[in-house]
Design an enzyme around this catalytic site. Structure first.
Site, short mmCIF file in Angstrom:
data_model
loop_
_atom_site.label_atom_id
_atom_site.label_comp_id
_atom_site.label_asym_id
_atom_site.label_seq_id
_atom_site.Cartn_x
_atom_site.Cartn_y
_atom_site.Cartn_z
N HIS A 2 0.06 1.93 -0.20
CA HIS A 2 -0.23 3.34 -0.46
C HIS A 2 -1.22 3.89 0.55
O HIS A 2 -1.84 3.17 1.34
CB HIS A 2 -0.75 3.53 -1.90
N CYS B 299 -4.20 -3.83 -4.19
CA CYS B 299 -3.11 -3.18 -3.47
C CYS B 299 -3.45 -3.06 -1.98
O CYS B 299 -4.57 -3.31 -1.56
CB CYS B 299 -2.85 -1.79 -4.05
#
Length: 577
Positions: free
Chosen positions: A452, A471
């Site tokens: 992301h 992440c």
């Protein structure tokens, strides 16, 4: 069947192979081999070789011998070792060494003893099957690795591959039998190793560092004082220049003064090897330079083991994120198209090693905080006197899990929250300061790990970027999105536009540093790919810089150490693992 019973029966079969073989000296070897392997196959799947620490696995041996009608490979009609036995003896030793494997795991002292003592052929079937077991074990380790990576720790999510290339193995053997050569056999068996550039590069580096090791290694460099800064003079500086050159770094100047050109190289070394970039030759730099050649050789062997978890040949288009170096690479048609920085999980929130398929891009994502983050980072703040203000400031909502409806967070409700009383999702609205930024690349996995954007791009300026909760944050996500969407948009009823250049993607999200709200109609806008893109998250502490210099980064996750311990503990075929 109990393990005790299995050990008892396999031991007796091992004994019978050695003692009964002379009775069958006149029988066709094919019948002997078939009989040993197929007898009681389901009840007793392995044969124990007396005095060794490995078994003969019937099923895998049958997979090879069925392809060749059970004809012998390593012994002649009288059961004596033949020219192929001499060739494989050298091929296994050479091939294992060149590929960072342990030759003794294949041609061990038991096989060697039978080889040298079996002059009358009485141990012919035993030797034949033991050598084939060693060869199968070797090509399996070469192709898939020595053990199941998921048994090492919970942050490795790639399962061990299964070796199935028995027809190809028989073809290699048959081709060499026609013109026996240890060199040809070693080259043939080497075809089962990974063919992609990462493995080939590590293999070349291993050979290079082994050559340094064979020449006596390198000496420890000692500074006259604790650290050196530009302008300092030290008799160790010529040795530092030489060591850097041996690692592939271009050092144009000479002499014993720490000059501007050397400072530039030191800062480059610090940057690409995950050190703090300050231009000071201190403890971090000297540890990097003084690590012994033997330790570098073993580090290469550890990383080669991990690369064997990957496919033999990587897809022509794929994403490769190196979690150790915190870098993103995108390949298309086998060429590296993009290379930029990432931010990965902290040492205590390690980003897992995995392979997933990226099938759509999402603009203006919401963020649902994982429970691990809620209970580690958020719950005390929510229960505090400023809990409501925190939710408002960060545009977060409490969503009831039972019916998906938003709950108004009163002070009383927030103060009642606990690990055992949290029946809500904590969800953040799309905006520029959303934890995921403005674009997300979802991956289908149960650990909520994906790629992301970020709300804090300044962190990419740091040389040490293990900063996230798990992440992977991307430095240049919109350029990546534009590329993978080019001529690759799956037109759906909810998405009819198939043209998504970078400026158009960015037009759907708030500008940088904006506090603007995102229109509801643009929340979680998904653009699907016709052809999904494979994404690999791997942790490799040895790599090449873009200019070809060797990088040895710090083992922040301790994964190299864990893999190394497993490599030292594991035995043939995992019997004693």
């Amino acid at each position: 069947m109990s393990m005790k019973s299995l050990f008892k029966k396999t031991f007796l079969i091992g004994m019978s192979m050695m003692t009964l073989a002379p009775q069958f000296a006149s029988a066709a070897l094919e019948s002997q081999l078939s009989g040993y392997l197929n007898k009681d196959l389901q009840e007793i799947p392995v044969i124990f070789v007396r005095g060794s620490n490995f078994y003969l696995h019937k099923a895998t041996l049958i997979s090879l011998y069925e392809k060749r009608g059970y004809s012998a490979i390593w012994v002649d009609a009288n059961g004596k070792p033949n020219a192929m036995a001499a060739a494989v003896r050298e091929a296994l030793k050479y091939g294992a060494t060149m590929n960072g494997l342990n030759p003794d795991d294949y041609w061990d002292r038991i096989v060697e003893n039978i080889y040298t003592s079996n002059t009358d052929g009485r141990f012919g079937p035993t030797f034949e099957l033991a050598v084939s077991e060693a060869v199968i074990r070797y090509v399996t380790h070469l192709s898939t690795g020595r053990f199941d990576p998921m048994e090492i720790d919970t942050d490795i999510k790639i399962a061990k591959k299964k070796f199935t290339e028995y027809s190809e193995l028989n073809q290699v053997i048959s081709a060499v039998q026609a013109n026996v050569s240890a060199k040809a056999l070693a080259a043939g068996l080497d075809k089962f190793a990974p063919t992609h550039l990462r493995y080939v590069d590590l293999k070349q580096l291993l050979a290079y560092f082994r050559s340094i090791q064979s020449a006596g290694g390198w000496s420890q460099i000692k500074l006259a004082k604790k650290s050196l800064r530009p302008g300092d003079k030290d008799p160790a500086i010529p040795a530092i220049r030489g060591r850097l050159q041996s690692l592939g770094y271009a050092v144009p100047s000479t002499g014993d003064v720490y000059d501007a050109e050397l400072k530039r190289v030191i800062e480059d070394v610090q940057g690409v090897n995950g050190m703090g970039v300050d231009g000071v030759i201190g403890n971090e730099v000297m540890t990097f330079l003084n690590t012994t050649v033997a330790d570098r050789v073993f580090q290469l062997e550890v990383n080669m083991e991990k690369v064997r978890w990957l496919p033999k040949a990587m897809e022509s288009r794929h994403v490769f994120v190196n979690l150790a170096t915190t870098e993103f690479q995108f390949f298309d048609e086998g060429r590296k198209i993009m290379h930029f920085k990432t931010i990965n999980g902290q040492s205590y929130r390690r980003t897992p090693v995995l392979r997933n398929m990226l099938s759509f891009v999402e603009l203006n994502p919401t963020w649902t905080a994982p429970e691990s983050i809620i209970f580690k980072d958020k719950i005390n703040t929510l229960r505090g006197k400023d809990g409501q203000e925190y939710l408002r400031k960060h545009r977060m909502r409490l969503i009831r899990k039972s019916d998906g409806k938003e709950v108004i967070p009163s002070d009383e409700l927030l103060q009642s929250l606990s690990r055992s009383n949290f029946p809500y999702l904590l969800r953040q609205d799309p905006w520029r300061k959303n934890a995921l930024g403005s674009i997300k690349f979802p991956l289908p996995n149960e650990w909520s790990i994906y790629l992301h954007h970020t709300d804090n791009p300044d962190l990419f300026d740091e040389s040490k970027r293990h900063l996230s909760s798990g992440c992977v944050r991307l430095e240049d996500p919109f350029t990546f999105a534009e590329y993978i969407l080019r001529d690759n948009v799956a037109v759906k009823s909810t998405q009819t536009d198939d043209y998504w250049p970078k400026d158009k993607l960015e037009s759907f999200v708030p500008p940088e540093k904006s506090d603007a709200y995102v229109d509801r109609e643009n929340w979680e806008k998904r653009i699907h790919l016709k052809v999904p893109v494979p994404v690999y998250l791997m942790y490799l502490t040895v790599d090449r810089a873009q200019d070809g210099a060797v990088r040895f980064v710090k083992d922040v996750y301790g994964q190299d150490e864990r893999v190394a311990k497993t490599m030292k503990a594991v035995r043939h075929g995992n019997e004693l693992f």
